[in-house]
Write a protein that holds these residues in place. Sequence first.
Motif, PDB file in Angstrom:
ATOM      1  N   THR A  60     -18.210  13.859 -47.939  1.00 31.01           N
ATOM      2  CA  THR A  60     -18.540  13.868 -46.510  1.00 31.01           C
ATOM      3  C   THR A  60     -17.286  13.585 -45.697  1.00 31.01           C
ATOM      4  O   THR A  60     -16.954  14.320 -44.761  1.00 31.01           O
ATOM      5  N   GLU A  61     -16.572  12.543 -46.066  1.00 31.19           N
ATOM      6  CA  GLU A  61     -15.349  12.188 -45.352  1.00 31.19           C
ATOM      7  C   GLU A  61     -14.325  13.326 -45.443  1.00 31.19           C
ATOM      8  O   GLU A  61     -13.701  13.693 -44.445  1.00 31.19           O
ATOM      9  N   GLN A  71     -20.008  22.350 -39.804  1.00 31.11           N
ATOM     10  CA  GLN A  71     -20.805  23.089 -40.780  1.00 31.11           C
ATOM     11  C   GLN A  71     -21.777  22.176 -41.528  1.00 31.11           C
ATOM     12  O   GLN A  71     -22.681  22.664 -42.200  1.00 31.11           O
ATOM     13  N   VAL A  72     -21.593  20.868 -41.418  1.00 31.74           N
ATOM     14  CA  VAL A  72     -22.402  19.899 -42.155  1.00 31.74           C
ATOM     15  C   VAL A  72     -23.679  19.604 -41.370  1.00 31.74           C
ATOM     16  O   VAL A  72     -23.630  19.179 -40.220  1.00 31.74           O
ATOM     17  N   VAL A  73     -24.841  19.844 -42.025  1.00 30.80           N
ATOM     18  CA  VAL A  73     -26.128  19.617 -41.366  1.00 30.80           C
ATOM     19  C   VAL A  73     -26.816  18.340 -41.837  1.00 30.80           C
ATOM     20  O   VAL A  73     -27.725  17.855 -41.168  1.00 30.80           O
ATOM     21  N   ALA A  74     -26.402  17.789 -42.984  1.00 30.30           N
ATOM     22  CA  ALA A  74     -27.023  16.565 -43.493  1.00 30.30           C
ATOM     23  C   ALA A  74     -26.096  15.904 -44.501  1.00 30.30           C
ATOM     24  O   ALA A  74     -25.435  16.588 -45.284  1.00 30.30           O
ATOM     25  N   VAL A  75     -26.073  14.567 -44.466  1.00 24.67           N
ATOM     26  CA  VAL A  75     -25.336  13.783 -45.454  1.00 24.67           C
ATOM     27  C   VAL A  75     -26.258  12.711 -46.012  1.00 24.67           C
ATOM     28  O   VAL A  75     -27.239  12.328 -45.386  1.00 24.67           O
ATOM     29  N   ASP A  76     -25.933  12.232 -47.192  1.00 23.30           N
ATOM     30  CA  ASP A  76     -26.775  11.245 -47.861  1.00 23.30           C
ATOM     31  C   ASP A  76     -26.706   9.885 -47.164  1.00 23.30           C
ATOM     32  O   ASP A  76     -25.854   9.637 -46.319  1.00 23.30           O
ATOM     33  N   SER A  77     -27.621   9.021 -47.558  1.00 21.63           N
ATOM     34  CA  SER A  77     -27.747   7.705 -46.915  1.00 21.63           C
ATOM     35  C   SER A  77     -26.544   6.800 -47.153  1.00 21.63           C
ATOM     36  O   SER A  77     -26.348   5.844 -46.401  1.00 21.63           O
ATOM     37  N   ASP A  78     -25.727   7.096 -48.158  1.00 24.76           N
ATOM     38  CA  ASP A  78     -24.543   6.276 -48.422  1.00 24.76           C
ATOM     39  C   ASP A  78     -23.293   6.764 -47.692  1.00 24.76           C
ATOM     40  O   ASP A  78     -22.262   6.094 -47.729  1.00 24.76           O
ATOM     41  N   THR A  80     -21.336   6.783 -44.783  1.00 25.41           N
ATOM     42  CA  THR A  80     -21.298   6.007 -43.543  1.00 25.41           C
ATOM     43  C   THR A  80     -20.140   6.391 -42.631  1.00 25.41           C
ATOM     44  O   THR A  80     -20.035   5.880 -41.518  1.00 25.41           O
ATOM     45  N   PHE A  81     -19.263   7.280 -43.109  1.00 24.00           N
ATOM     46  CA  PHE A  81     -18.120   7.703 -42.318  1.00 24.00           C
ATOM     47  C   PHE A  81     -17.959   9.202 -42.462  1.00 24.00           C
ATOM     48  O   PHE A  81     -18.119   9.723 -43.567  1.00 24.00           O
ATOM     49  N   PRO A  82     -17.689   9.879 -41.394  1.00 20.41           N
ATOM     50  CA  PRO A  82     -17.521   9.376 -40.028  1.00 20.41           C
ATOM     51  C   PRO A  82     -18.866   9.067 -39.376  1.00 20.41           C
ATOM     52  O   PRO A  82     -19.907   9.514 -39.837  1.00 20.41           O
ATOM     53  N   LYS A  83     -18.786   8.313 -38.307  1.00 22.29           N
ATOM     54  CA  LYS A  83     -20.000   7.870 -37.609  1.00 22.29           C
ATOM     55  C   LYS A  83     -20.804   9.052 -37.068  1.00 22.29           C
ATOM     56  O   LYS A  83     -22.018   8.979 -36.987  1.00 22.29           O
ATOM     57  N   ASN A  84     -20.118  10.153 -36.690  1.00 27.20           N
ATOM     58  CA  ASN A  84     -20.823  11.288 -36.100  1.00 27.20           C
ATOM     59  C   ASN A  84     -21.398  12.254 -37.138  1.00 27.20           C
ATOM     60  O   ASN A  84     -21.952  13.293 -36.773  1.00 27.20           O
TER      61      ASN A  84
END
Length: 181
Positions: A60-61, A71-78, A80-84
Amino acid sequence: NAGENRGGVLLAACGGSTHSSPSATNAAARGFPVTITTAGRRVKISQRPRRIVSLSPSATEDLFALGAGKQVVAVDSDSTFPKNAPHTDLSAYRPNVEAIAKYRPDLVVITDDINHISEQLSKLGVPVLLEPPPNNLIGAYAQLAELGAATGNTAGARRAIARLAPARSEEHTSELQSHHD
């Protein structure tokens, strides 16, 4: 060997030279379809992803660092960065194919293939890029390069790699060339 392919991808991302005709260069500029080999798996990505799901905090980072954040529509619960980043309750440790599929991803990035999630998503026609934790800096740079190639952000990947190792980029390029030979 995946390591050899990583070196080749990374060398290209770091600005290694290639010899090609103008028409090949135009095709390469579009960059798709592209086949990425990572963790011993070949993944074909037919077109530039527009709906990426990341089940990996480090991916994710990296995705945001190389310019693929839109392009990112969803990230996992872990993650935490970036905030947006588009935070969700998706779990990388208990991945659920139905929950992931609700985001209509055209690429999913994972760190570990828990419950054979890559096979389940592949049955739905979703390419899955497995990016396990790197063993060293060269591996970290290779992951950035792979994510850049997979998302159509190779220039962003080169910039991210240069930001991480501006003083050592020539040394890394030389080291990669020796691995690639």
